[in-house]
Enzyme design. Structure first.
Site, PDB file in Angstrom:
ATOM      1  N   HIS A   1       0.830  -1.204   0.000  1.00  0.00           N
ATOM      2  CA  HIS A   1       0.000   0.000   0.000  1.00  0.00           C
ATOM      3  C   HIS A   1       0.866   1.256   0.000  1.00  0.00           C
ATOM      4  CE1 HIS A   1      -4.061  -1.509   0.334  1.00  0.00           C
ATOM      5  NE2 HIS A   1      -3.728  -2.322   1.316  1.00  0.00           N
TER       6      HIS A   1
ATOM      7  N   CYS B   1       0.441   1.920  -5.494  1.00  0.00           N
ATOM      8  CA  CYS B   1      -0.558   2.723  -6.200  1.00  0.00           C
ATOM      9  C   CYS B   1      -0.086   4.159  -6.406  1.00  0.00           C
ATOM     10  CB  CYS B   1      -1.874   2.734  -5.425  1.00  0.00           C
ATOM     11  SG  CYS B   1      -2.727   1.151  -5.404  1.00  0.00           S
TER      12      CYS B   1
ATOM     13  N   ARG C   1       0.086   2.940 -11.341  1.00  0.00           N
ATOM     14  CA  ARG C   1       1.019   2.220 -10.475  1.00  0.00           C
ATOM     15  C   ARG C   1       2.411   2.846 -10.592  1.00  0.00           C
ATOM     16  NH1 ARG C   1      -3.129   0.708  -9.058  1.00  0.00           N
ATOM     17  NH2 ARG C   1      -3.968  -1.412  -8.860  1.00  0.00           N
TER      18      ARG C   1
END
Length: 232
Positions: free
Chosen positions: A131, A200, A209
């Site tokens: 993340h 991300c 990305r």
């Protein structure tokens, strides 16, 4: 219905909506981090217990002719931790467990290894996702990665030191070639021992990305202590 009632009702709805938005932001910024901290500590404890029991199979390094070949290392267990990953660029205390698969529930506990990509230190592409924000923000500083930065992985028997080859590359989620054995657009021109990190972009979105590629620079057994990149 009078104008006063309409205005009052609208105002109450705005206050309620505002309160819900604030609660959601608090959940994203605070509560997911609290959950991630507990989950991550649990994964690290599980790894340390596994390594203390000596249940990790070391990779084969060659076998004398009069001995049977060493057994192949066990497959990574789905959803379970198998390594620790360190990036000094992100701070002295930055360390995260790596678990097998990149499912949502897995990435809430640590970093995720893309199924089907190489094992840590092996020929091919060891690809890992994390993340950017929420659940501990592991890759919050991803854009700060620079060529030459160390990325270190240990599986309990060996330290693998990778070196970043270029600044992060931006692409779209459908660009799966970035985790190929020889990742496309990485600049690598043949088989090798590579690492791919993905997260991300933008920081609070997922339309794109960010990708960082690295090559294996050095290995050493854990019995030799921590690599130089983690000292100091």
């Amino acid at each position: 219905m009078s104008v006063r009632i309409v205005v009052r009702t609208f105002s109450e709805l705005c206050v309620t909506a505002g309160a819900l938005i604030i609660l959601f932001v608090v959940y994203l910024l605070f509560w997911t981090g609290v959950k991630a901290a507990g989950a991550t500590e649990g994964q690290i404890d599980a790894l340390e217990n596994q390594w203390a029991r000596g249940t990790v199979t070391a990779p084969a390094t060659g076998t004398p002719a009069n001995q049977a070949p060493a057994p192949a290392p066990e497959a990574y267990r789905d959803g379970k931790p198998f390594a620790m990953l360190y990036i000094p660029r992100f701070g002295k205390g930055w360390e995260w467990p790596v678990l097998e698969n990149t499912e949502v529930k897995t990435l809430q506990k640590g970093l995720g290894h893309y199924r089907g990509t190489a094992r840590a230190g092996a020929t091919g592409n060891f690809a890992v996702a994390g993340h950017r924000r929420t659940y501990g923000d592991p890759f919050k500083d991803f854009p700060e990665l620079r060529p030459g930065d160390a990325v270190l992985v240990t599986d309990g028997t060996t330290w693998f030191t990778y070196r970043i080859d270029r600044k992060p590359y931006r692409t779209v989620p459908s660009d799966t070639g970035v985790i190929d054995p020889v990742p496309r657009k990485s600049g690598f021109d043949g088989p090798g021992r590579y690492l791919t990190l993905t997260t991300c972009d933008p920081e609070w979105g997922s339309s794109h990305r960010l990708i960082a590629w690295a090559h294996l620079d050095a290995t050493q057994p854990v019995t030799d202590g921590r690599p130089a990149a983690l000292r100091g």
